[in-house]
Design a protein around this motif. Structure first.
Motif, PDB file in Angstrom:
ATOM      1  N   ALA A 210       0.816  -1.218   0.000  1.00 32.55           N
ATOM      2  CA  ALA A 210       0.000   0.000   0.000  1.00 32.55           C
ATOM      3  C   ALA A 210       0.850   1.269   0.000  1.00 32.55           C
ATOM      4  N   GLY A 211       2.048   1.188   0.600  1.00 27.26           N
ATOM      5  CA  GLY A 211       2.920   2.368   0.624  1.00 27.26           C
ATOM      6  C   GLY A 211       3.486   2.694   1.998  1.00 27.26           C
ATOM      7  N   LYS A 212       3.510   1.725   2.891  1.00 23.72           N
ATOM      8  CA  LYS A 212       4.012   1.968   4.256  1.00 23.72           C
ATOM      9  C   LYS A 212       5.467   2.427   4.264  1.00 23.72           C
ATOM     10  N   THR A 213       6.312   1.676   3.525  1.00 23.63           N
ATOM     11  CA  THR A 213       7.735   2.021   3.501  1.00 23.63           C
ATOM     12  C   THR A 213       7.948   3.365   2.795  1.00 23.63           C
ATOM     13  N   THR A 214       7.139   3.615   1.767  1.00 26.07           N
ATOM     14  CA  THR A 214       7.199   4.901   1.077  1.00 26.07           C
ATOM     15  C   THR A 214       6.927   6.034   2.065  1.00 26.07           C
ATOM     16  N   LEU A 215       5.923   5.834   2.909  1.00 26.80           N
ATOM     17  CA  LEU A 215       5.575   6.850   3.901  1.00 26.80           C
ATOM     18  C   LEU A 215       6.707   7.030   4.913  1.00 26.80           C
TER      19      LEU A 215
ATOM     20  N   ILE B   2      -3.291   7.827  -5.483  1.00 29.32           N
ATOM     21  CA  ILE B   2      -4.456   8.383  -6.164  1.00 29.32           C
ATOM     22  C   ILE B   2      -4.169   8.652  -7.642  1.00 29.32           C
ATOM     23  N   ASP B   3      -2.875   8.603  -8.010  1.00 34.86           N
ATOM     24  CA  ASP B   3      -2.541   8.785  -9.429  1.00 34.86           C
ATOM     25  C   ASP B   3      -3.006   7.593 -10.263  1.00 34.86           C
ATOM     26  N   LEU B   4      -3.336   6.474  -9.609  1.00 36.29           N
ATOM     27  CA  LEU B   4      -3.692   5.272 -10.364  1.00 36.29           C
ATOM     28  C   LEU B   4      -5.200   5.081 -10.519  1.00 36.29           C
TER      29      LEU B   4
ATOM     30  N   GLN C 156      -0.314  11.041  -3.082  1.00 31.78           N
ATOM     31  CA  GLN C 156       0.509  10.391  -4.080  1.00 31.78           C
ATOM     32  C   GLN C 156       1.862  10.174  -3.431  1.00 31.78           C
ATOM     33  N   ARG C 157       2.337   8.957  -3.466  1.00 38.53           N
ATOM     34  CA  ARG C 157       3.607   8.596  -2.820  1.00 38.53           C
ATOM     35  C   ARG C 157       3.642   9.055  -1.360  1.00 38.53           C
ATOM     36  N   CYS C 158       2.500   9.026  -0.731  1.00 42.83           N
ATOM     37  CA  CYS C 158       2.363   9.314   0.709  1.00 42.83           C
ATOM     38  C   CYS C 158       2.858  10.693   1.101  1.00 42.83           C
TER      39      CYS C 158
HETATM   40  N1  LIG Z   1       1.908   4.825  -8.657  1.00 43.65           N
HETATM   41  C1  LIG Z   1       2.198   4.918  -7.361  1.00 43.65           C
HETATM   42  N2  LIG Z   1       3.032   4.023  -6.792  1.00 43.65           N
HETATM   43  C2  LIG Z   1       3.310   4.148  -5.487  1.00 43.65           C
HETATM   44  C3  LIG Z   1       2.744   5.199  -4.705  1.00 43.65           C
HETATM   45  N3  LIG Z   1       3.192   5.057  -3.437  1.00 43.65           N
HETATM   46  C4  LIG Z   1       3.996   3.975  -3.431  1.00 43.65           C
HETATM   47  N4  LIG Z   1       4.091   3.409  -4.661  1.00 43.65           N
HETATM   48  C5  LIG Z   1       4.840   2.213  -5.071  1.00 43.65           C
HETATM   49  O1  LIG Z   1       4.165   1.071  -4.555  1.00 43.65           O
HETATM   50  C6  LIG Z   1       5.094   0.036  -4.254  1.00 43.65           C
HETATM   51  C7  LIG Z   1       4.898  -0.447  -2.826  1.00 43.65           C
HETATM   52  O2  LIG Z   1       5.231   0.584  -1.910  1.00 43.65           O
HETATM   53  P1  LIG Z   1       5.827   0.311  -0.480  1.00 43.65           P
HETATM   54  O3  LIG Z   1       6.031   1.608   0.189  1.00 43.65           O
HETATM   55  O4  LIG Z   1       6.975  -0.609  -0.524  1.00 43.65           O
HETATM   56  O5  LIG Z   1       4.597  -0.455   0.173  1.00 43.65           O
HETATM   57  P2  LIG Z   1       4.561  -1.219   1.582  1.00 43.65           P
HETATM   58  O6  LIG Z   1       3.184  -1.028   2.104  1.00 43.65           O
HETATM   59  O7  LIG Z   1       5.678  -0.810   2.438  1.00 43.65           O
HETATM   60  O8  LIG Z   1       4.743  -2.714   1.091  1.00 43.65           O
HETATM   61  P3  LIG Z   1       5.028  -4.033   1.961  1.00 43.65           P
HETATM   62  O9  LIG Z   1       5.937  -3.661   3.084  1.00 43.65           O
HETATM   63  O10 LIG Z   1       5.631  -4.972   1.000  1.00 43.65           O
HETATM   64  O11 LIG Z   1       3.688  -4.507   2.425  1.00 43.65           O
HETATM   65  C8  LIG Z   1       6.464   0.648  -4.498  1.00 43.65           C
HETATM   66  O12 LIG Z   1       6.896   0.245  -5.743  1.00 43.65           O
HETATM   67  C9  LIG Z   1       6.214   2.141  -4.458  1.00 43.65           C
HETATM   68  O13 LIG Z   1       7.142   2.876  -5.210  1.00 43.65           O
HETATM   69  C10 LIG Z   1       1.851   6.128  -5.337  1.00 43.65           C
HETATM   70  O14 LIG Z   1       1.295   7.072  -4.747  1.00 43.65           O
HETATM   71  N5  LIG Z   1       1.626   5.939  -6.666  1.00 43.65           N
END
Ligand SMILES: Nc1nc2c(ncn2[C@@H]2O[C@H](COP(=O)(O)OP(=O)(O)OP(=O)(O)O)[C@@H](O)[C@H]2O)c(=O)[nH]1
Ligand SMILES: [Zn+2]
Length: 402
Positions: free
Chosen positions: A71-76, A223-225, A251-253
């Motif tokens: 979902a984007g946890k690590t991104t956040l 939300i970009d998707l 977008q990208r947290c």
């Molecule tokens: N298009 C798009 N991709 C995103 C966005 N945010 C994150 N991503 C991508 O989604 C993928 C998963 O993101 P992570 O942050 O690793 O997600 P996570 O929740 O930590 O994943 P796990 O720890 O594996 O459960 C990565 O390839 C990110 O680059 C966004 O807003 N838009």
């Protein structure tokens, strides 16, 4: 990178810990002090009336970051760490299998001068309180390395944040150095609907739903998707489960840090947010959604006795013995409230997660505000009619006098 044998183990989960060093804090900077002078008495600043909070303390906040796989946890997490925050942040990664947390912590380190500390906790005795172990490990680390200002814990995508929250739920009496600030749930706007709707065998509530239900802040990410229609649908779905969390779309947290850190979700009660929840209408015709988990807000005028409060906690949290009129068992995941208790001139704040709860008298009831008991409940099979009649029984049994 230090060796992987230094890890914290809690509940068989491996907790890896990384500390982000102080950024942009000049240790020599004088902290301005407020001094009261005779002719200019310091005014005691009144708390905004809509936010009722327990006394704040110098403890270190813990924020739990959860959300379904990808979902984007690590991104956040990475986003927070690269922002200007003037905080010394410790990051805890909650991992199941071997190996992956090492990778993740390296990930976290990219771009910053991260240093890492690994800590081993004897894993032998799971019969004694694992909660103490995890928190003690963190406290010991703070003794050794100096206090950090903030702790972020990223759970795995399949985690139920409830037990993790209770791990960091610290009773005031325990005088812990850390406290639970809130749970942030990141959702994939594109796949969120699918994840939430997935049925598990034996009627178990799936993890994505639990994560949404327990959130204090919901981040609708990616939300970009999606197009507007898809975004509206997923927002409605999520709101039907959790009507009380704050919500942001990203977008990208990328989100203002003020909306993420220091939420005080477990030691404040936001009356305005409560009123908003009251006003929001739940959508009942979402056929593909398992609608057993939802939010209910009720208010009953009057006061209850201390015994009434004890019985509320016992019935809803410990015995889970409240049965709906259609014969289902009510299971509360999260509860908060502002209560009027006979003999107490202050508002009593109630906070609960899983079977843990805390009550604390906070501010004096304002004279113009009628005494009442307000509750927000999130959990399984909760419905307004049954909760209202349960609460009314506790409240109406006693006269409305302080
Ligand atoms: N298009 C798009 N991709 C995103 C966005 N945010 C994150 N991503 C991508 O989604 C993928 C998963 O993101 P992570 O942050 O690793 O997600 P996570 O929740 O930590 O994943 P796990 O720890 O594996 O459960 C990565 O390839 C990110 O680059 C966004 O807003 N838009
Ligand atoms: Zn991740």
């Amino acid at each position: 990178m230090t060796s992987s044998d230094q890890l914290i183990y809690v509940n068989n989960h491996k907790l890896a810990l990384a500390i982000i060093p102080t950024m942009d804090i000049n240790e020599d900077d004088d902290i301005p002090m407020l001094v009261a002078s005779e002719e200019n008495e310091l005014e005691i600043e009144e708390e905004p009336p809509d936010l009722v909070c327990a006394e704040s303390s110098a403890r270190v906040p813990v924020t739990i970051l959860t959300g379904y796989l990808g979902a984007g946890k690590t991104t956040l997490l990475n986003y927070i760490l690269t922002q200007q925050h003037n905080k010394r942040i410790a990051v805890i990664l909650n991992e199941f299998g071997e190996g992956s947390s090492m990778e993740k912590s390296l990930n976290v380190g990219q771009g910053g001068d991260l240093f890492e500390e690994w800590l081993e906790l004897r894993n032998g005795c799971l019969c004694c309180s694992v909660k103490d172990n995890g928190v003690k490990a963190i406290e010991n680390l703070m003794k050794k390395r100096g206090k950090f200002d903030y702790i972020l814990l990223e759970t795995t995508g399949l985690a139920d944040p409830g037990p993790i929250a209770s791990l960091f739920w610290m009773d005031k009496q325990l005088e812990s150095e850390i406290y639970l600030d809130g749970i942030i749930t990141v959702l994939d706007s594109k796949y969120g609907e699918k994840n939430i709707s997935e049925k598990k065998p034996d009627g178990i509530i799936n993890e994505a739903v639990r994560q949404v239900a327990l959130a204090d802040l919901l981040i609708l990410n990616k939300i970009d998707l999606v197009d507007e229609h898809q975004l509206r649908t997923v927002t409605q779905l999520v709101r039907t489960i959790n009507g009380s969390a704050a919500m942001v779309q990203t977008q990208r947290c990328k989100v203002d840090l003020d909306r993420i850190l220091d939420l005080h979700a477990y030691d404040c009660f936001d009356i305005e947010a409560y009123e908003q929840t009251l006003r929001s209408r739940f959508i009942d015709d979402l056929p593909h959604l398992d609608q057993r988990v939802r939010t209910v807000t009720v208010e009953v005028e009057g006061s209850m006795t201390q015994e009434g409060l004890d019985s509320l906690v016992e019935t809803l949290l410990w015995e889970r013995s409240l049965i709906t009129s259609s014969g289902e068992n009510i299971k509360v995941y999260r509860m908060k409230g502002i209560l009027s208790i006979i003999g107490e001139c202050r508002r009593v704040m109630l906070q609960a997660v899983q079977e843990l709860y805390e009550t604390e008298p906070v501010h004096i009831w304002p004279e113009h505000v009628p005494r009442s008991c307000k509750l927000v409940l999130i959990g399984e099979n909760i419905n307004e009619t049954d909760i209202r009649s349960f609460l009314s029984n506790l409240v109406s049994a006693v006269p409305n006098v302080p």
